[in-house]
Design an enzyme around this catalytic site. Structure first.
Site, PDB file in Angstrom:
ATOM      1  N   ARG A  62       0.806  -1.570  -0.376  1.00  0.00           N
ATOM      2  CA  ARG A  62      -0.148   0.001   0.098  1.00  0.00           C
ATOM      3  C   ARG A  62       0.710   1.546  -0.079  1.00  0.00           C
ATOM      4  NH1 ARG A  62      -3.760  -3.249   3.122  1.00  0.00           N
ATOM      5  NH2 ARG A  62      -1.541  -4.373   3.038  1.00  0.00           N
ATOM      6  N   THR A  63       1.782   1.074   0.524  1.00  0.00           N
ATOM      7  CA  THR A  63       2.226   2.470   0.536  1.00  0.00           C
ATOM      8  C   THR A  63       3.157   2.830  -0.721  1.00  0.00           C
ATOM      9  OG1 THR A  63       2.756   2.393   3.201  1.00  0.00           O
ATOM     10  CG2 THR A  63       4.189   4.408   2.110  1.00  0.00           C
ATOM     11  N   LYS A  90      24.232  -6.199  -5.950  1.00  0.00           N
ATOM     12  CA  LYS A  90      25.588  -6.434  -6.846  1.00  0.00           C
ATOM     13  C   LYS A  90      26.495  -5.619  -5.435  1.00  0.00           C
ATOM     14  CE  LYS A  90      24.124  -5.892 -11.123  1.00  0.00           C
ATOM     15  NZ  LYS A  90      24.243  -4.627 -12.411  1.00  0.00           N
ATOM     16  N   ARG A 112      11.734   3.596   1.695  1.00  0.00           N
ATOM     17  CA  ARG A 112      11.770   2.855   3.022  1.00  0.00           C
ATOM     18  C   ARG A 112      12.588   1.830   3.259  1.00  0.00           C
ATOM     19  NH1 ARG A 112       6.654  -1.193   4.411  1.00  0.00           N
ATOM     20  NH2 ARG A 112       5.661   0.813   4.391  1.00  0.00           N
ATOM     21  N   HIS A 140       7.109   6.701  10.690  1.00  0.00           N
ATOM     22  CA  HIS A 140       6.682   6.087   9.571  1.00  0.00           C
ATOM     23  C   HIS A 140       5.262   7.209   9.044  1.00  0.00           C
ATOM     24  CE1 HIS A 140       4.023   4.494   5.996  1.00  0.00           C
ATOM     25  NE2 HIS A 140       4.477   3.447   6.232  1.00  0.00           N
TER      26      HIS A 140
HETATM   27  C1  NCD Z   1       2.859  -0.875   8.854  1.00  0.00           C
HETATM   28  C2  NCD Z   1       4.645  -0.721   8.346  1.00  0.00           C
HETATM   29  O1  NCD Z   1       5.084  -0.891   7.023  1.00  0.00           O
HETATM   30  O2  NCD Z   1       5.461   0.090   9.231  1.00  0.00           O
HETATM   31  N1  NCD Z   1       2.191  -0.977   7.060  1.00  0.00           N
HETATM   32  C3  NCD Z   1       2.209   0.560   6.144  1.00  0.00           C
HETATM   33  O3  NCD Z   1       2.617   0.760   5.701  1.00  0.00           O
HETATM   34  N2  NCD Z   1       0.688   0.066   5.487  1.00  0.00           N
HETATM   35  C4  NCD Z   1       2.716  -1.583   8.417  1.00  0.00           C
HETATM   36  C5  NCD Z   1       3.137  -2.826   9.254  1.00  0.00           C
HETATM   37  O4  NCD Z   1       4.075  -3.063   7.940  1.00  0.00           O
HETATM   38  O5  NCD Z   1       2.935  -3.618  10.086  1.00  0.00           O
END
Ligand code: NCD
Length: 317
Positions: A62-63, A90, A112, A140
């Site tokens: 989703r993100t 690599k 991320r 986040h």
């Molecule tokens: C979260 C994350 O990646 O921190 N998910 C997200 O961004 N929707 C929470 C999770 O992974 O549990």
């Protein structure tokens, strides 16, 4: 607009370093963006000529998709780089990857990474605006903002609300961003979970820690259920899944301890039957699907604000 705080050029690293005015600005802008998401033709030319790179070193549905569509709906060019398809396999260092992306004239890097502090590091190395899309268990911010947006939409205001965050707080960047953001906006955050998954020092962030999950849920306006981060568990911290579901799983009976009109949140992806039961996940109190939609609006707002400072949404000059 005059009198409003500007986020132009700001690295979005975490909500700890956000002011209440900045949070307000994002939430208000996201409201305008949500109107665009609801349209039949979604594309506006606001960010035409700007480029965004999604640099994801951890899995995400989703993100990543949300940032990608957010950029595209606003007319920016968006490129995705994931670990498995990049030169990281690599042996390229994070520094070199960042500098390579920078050299391509990118305006925003959405990143991320599994390491806490990776986004702060990136902001020191690379010139493009850095948006932290999750760094280890640290922060986040876009998730924190979309949680606040969703709560405000359902409840009208964040001020004075009791928000219960349940589960694996230790490994959760979402919990940390939620705690920083919500307490700044006047809500009280209560946390509960297995003792081994409550990190020391969480009270200093402003959260109220409960030994009994019932006390955290009691009369809550919002119940935010966290995913048990099975991939991050170290041996011995976690009871068996069955035991967890029995003691901490949010089902109808537990949810009924909160206010009758309490809003149920989960950042996703869900372990259905573990931290949350299917009977509540898809019920009317659940705003889980709404969170996804709002996430898109919030990320559009972030890209728009850091790149333009907040000129009129559809002004393409
Ligand atoms: C979260 C994350 O990646 O921190 N998910 C997200 O961004 N929707 C929470 C999770 O992974 O549990």
């Amino acid at each position: 607009m005059k009198g409003q705080v500007s986020l132009r050029g700001k690295d979005i690293l975490g909500l700890r370093t956000f002011s209440t005015e900045e949070i307000r600005r994002v939430l208000d802008t996201a409201k305008e963006m949500k109107a665009i998401v609801g349209r039949d033709i979604k594309k506006v030319p606001t960010l035409r000529g700007k480029s965004v790179v999604n640099l994801f070193f951890e899995p995400s549905t989703r993100t990543r998709t949300s940032f990608e569509l957010a950029g595209k709906y606003l007319g920016a060019d968006v490129v995705n780089i994931t670990t498995s398809s990049s030169s990281v396999v690599k042996g390229e260092s994070l520094r070199d990857t960042l500098l390579t992306v920078e050299a391509m004239g990118v305006d925003v890097i959405v990143m991320r990474h599994a390491a806490e502090g990776a986004a702060v590091y990136a902001s020191k190395i690379a010139k493009p605006v850095i948006i932290n899309a999750g760094d280890g268990a640290h922060e986040h911010p876009s998730q924190g903002l979309l949680d606040m947006f969703t709560i405000e939409e359902r409840k009208g205001s964040l001020e004075g609300l009791k928000v219960a965050i349940i589960g694996d707080i230790l490994h959760s960047r979402v919990a940390r961003s939620d705690i920083w953001g919500l307490t700044k906006m006047g809500a009280t955050v209560h946390v509960a979970g297995p003792k081994t998954l409550i990190p020391p020092g969480i009270e200093e962030m402003g959260a109220v820690v409960h030994e009994r999950i019932e006390d955290a849920l009691d009369e809550a306006d919002v119940v935010n259920v966290l995913r048990i981060q099975l991939e991050r568990q170290k041996k011995g911290l976690f009871p068996s899944p069955r035991e967890y579901a029995r003691i901490f799983g949010i089902n109808r009976a537990r949810l009924s301890l909160a206010k009758e009109d309490a809003v149920l949140l989960h950042p996703g992806p869900m372990n259905r039957g573990l931290e949350i039961s299917p009977e509540v996940a898809y019920d009317t109190q659940s705003a889980i699907q709404e969170q996804v939609k709002n996430g898109l609006a919030v990320r559009m707002a972030l890209l728009f604000l850091v790149l333009t400072g907040g000129k009129h949404v559809e002004d393409n000059h």
